[in-house]
Design a protein around this motif. Sequence first.
Motif, short mmCIF file in Angstrom:
data_model
loop_
_atom_site.label_atom_id
_atom_site.label_comp_id
_atom_site.label_asym_id
_atom_site.label_seq_id
_atom_site.Cartn_x
_atom_site.Cartn_y
_atom_site.Cartn_z
N THR A 34 0.83 -1.21 0.00
CA THR A 34 0.00 0.00 0.00
C THR A 34 0.86 1.25 0.00
O THR A 34 0.56 2.23 -0.70
CB THR A 34 -0.92 0.00 1.23
OG1 THR A 34 -1.71 -1.19 1.23
CG2 THR A 34 -1.84 1.21 1.23
N ALA A 290 -4.07 -2.40 -4.24
CA ALA A 290 -3.49 -2.13 -2.92
C ALA A 290 -4.54 -2.34 -1.83
O ALA A 290 -4.25 -2.92 -0.77
CB ALA A 290 -2.95 -0.70 -2.87
N THR A 291 -5.76 -1.88 -2.10
CA THR A 291 -6.84 -2.06 -1.13
C THR A 291 -7.14 -3.55 -0.93
O THR A 291 -7.32 -4.01 0.20
CB THR A 291 -8.12 -1.33 -1.60
OG1 THR A 291 -7.81 0.06 -1.81
CG2 THR A 291 -9.23 -1.45 -0.58
#
Length: 787
Positions: A34, A290-291
């Motif tokens: 992230t 990324a989430t």
Amino acid sequence: MLRHNLLLIFRNFKRFRSTSFINLIGLSTGLACTLMIFLWVKDEVVMDKFHENDEQLYQVMANYLNDDGIKTVPDTPGLLSKALFEEIPGIEYSLSTSSGGMHKFLLGYDEVRVKANGHFAGRDYFNIFSYTLIEGDKNLVLEDKNSIVISETLSRSLFGTTENVIGRRIEWEIMGYKAPSQVTGVFYDISASSSAQFDFLLTFDYFQDELVTYPFWSNNYAYTYLLLKPGTDVGDFNSKIADFIKTKQEGSNISLFLQPYSERYLYGNYENGLIAGGRIEYIKLFSIIATFILVIACINFMNLSTARAAIRFKEIGIKKAIGAERKTLVIQFLGESVFMAFLSLILAVIIAELMMPRFNSLTGKNIFIHYNLGFLLTISGITILTGLFAGSYPSLFLSGFNPAKAFRKKSSSQAGEIWTRKGLVVFQFTLSVMLISAVIIVFKQIEYVQTKNLGYSRDNIIYIEKEGKIAGNGETFINELKRMPGVQNASPSSFKIGSGGWTYGIQWEGMKPDEYIQFHEIRVGHDAIDMIGIEMAEGRSFSRDFKSDSSGIIFNQAAIDAMGLKDPVGKTVGHYQGNRQIVGVTKNFQFESLYHNVKPLCFLFDPTGTNFIMIKIEAGKEKETIVSLHKFYESFNPGFTFDYKYLDQDYQALYSAEQKVGVLSMYFAGLAIIISCLGLFGLATFTAERRLKEISIRKILGSTEFGIIRLLSGDFTKMVMIAILIALPISYYFAYRWLAGFADRIELSPWYFAVAGITALLIAWLTVGLQAVKTARVNPAQCLKEE
């Protein structure tokens, strides 16, 4: 109270070492991923935002109405900026620059020769754009027609200093054209946050007066930029300029509109006159990835925390019995997860620092971590939210235990808890299978792109720019090349994959008055068409046996179809440089990326109007031939370096973004699988520990080790299978949408998705199987004795 909670966190960390370690690794990996994507996204979204008047800075875009729809381009007439400034109110500054982006020039001072990127720009360039001058007046540096403004690095390369260089003369050359210019300013090197990267600027006045052959409203050789006055209504301004060119050129098919300059970087793609994405699509994609990865890591935390709940029943029961409120317990468990998140953050920063060079190499960026207040606050906020999200379900679940049940000898897992854990595992592997599918589809499309027959050969063909002595003696140079060992052929050409000139200036018999067809235009010499293997559908290529070919033209089949010509060979068409006779028609070939269908194209025989010389090298003799070419070039063209590119490099560059997406997706899919398997391994370990007595009894009653392994793996296999069934249709939908952007693409085979599902299942079996084998080999007597 805080000290007490910190002590409990530390004790629980020691007590549940394996679970804590898995959570630490999973969360730190998710946070590192992230963090790197956050830095990349931040670098992308701030591009071109640094200009002082960003909110008032616009680029004029042109919509060309063709028979096949609307084509949106930044190319505009060079006369436009001045006319807009004089006739349309609300403009503070306007300017034109040469179109096509930056060009590589050869610059010289005394005996020093340097190649650098630059372009021609209007006199108010430094009033519109916020590039800072070291020396010179921003209002005057481009006032004189023969001025040149250079960067500090270029100044040091040419003069060895940035001081007292104003007034010095630089000789510049491009495509054989030479001219002197006087240094009037030096600017600081352009920052990485600018999409326009250049080393110098020449004046647009010189470009228009000396280099533009047809400075008319029908010739679109410029980019136009406007700085609007504060308070100017953009919508009203757009309505005023929409048909502006039509008032200057009768029958024009061009409509104008403004796009904020800083939006061009992210929103650069248009379809039928409307914004259709651009780099923003990749920002959205990797933000979602990324989430996903962070959510997968948080799910591990939830699963392992709730799985360990039975061991903490007594602690919770005692606290509730002596008066602890549920709110207090929620704060304790959330504190544990936030503490774990911050421990993970420290490890994540270390991982990010170690991986950043590789990440920069893949993305083509130069990103590094700035440990300033803004960064620390942002990443701390993300970490706190991660900790709260990861600990939300475990804290609510654990704090909700009934004290009476907590003191029973045995506590069974609640059905809701079990189904929640299973649901989270399914969700994890659903995301993982989707990522694996994406990697397979992207790589298969890139493989298809690289191996597809484009209708011409790009193998073993290099090209060099015509400069220096070659620009004026190209024919002699080519004749010498052809006599060299290893050189099969050579020819002048303006052919460059993915770029080139275009025109609307062709008329033909039967053309309708309101018909507009855009023709890509390539200028070539003898042998060029044959050398790159373009096949003729009708007629012939340009030949030395026909002197009339100097006024000849060759179309591709797409152009003939668009014009509706029958038996085209021998017919005459109108061209903005004079009438031309059609001598041949080529088969269609893909001269742009596979995102586009083959467009109408024409070849003109014009060796002197070409930019490059293409050289075909014999296969297997590339290395020694390049060495020989290098020596010959420097002897023929002293003072110039032998800079060459393979034709295939240009083709590969068309898909550099897709290749980066494929590689990055592969890494991220691998991380998602690793994190998911860490959680699966933890759950398998915990499940095996809870079922040791059951397994021991089964073994005594005759169960085999394989039967035990199948028993322990069964539930996890079902969860992964459900995840696969959910992921595959979703993956198909998004893959179909992504491939729809290509005019020429692979067929979506069920095997691509089957491989993704099988891969995830095999990895899950391996992960669970390792623990299952270990558990299946326990000694029943020893286990029951301890029990």
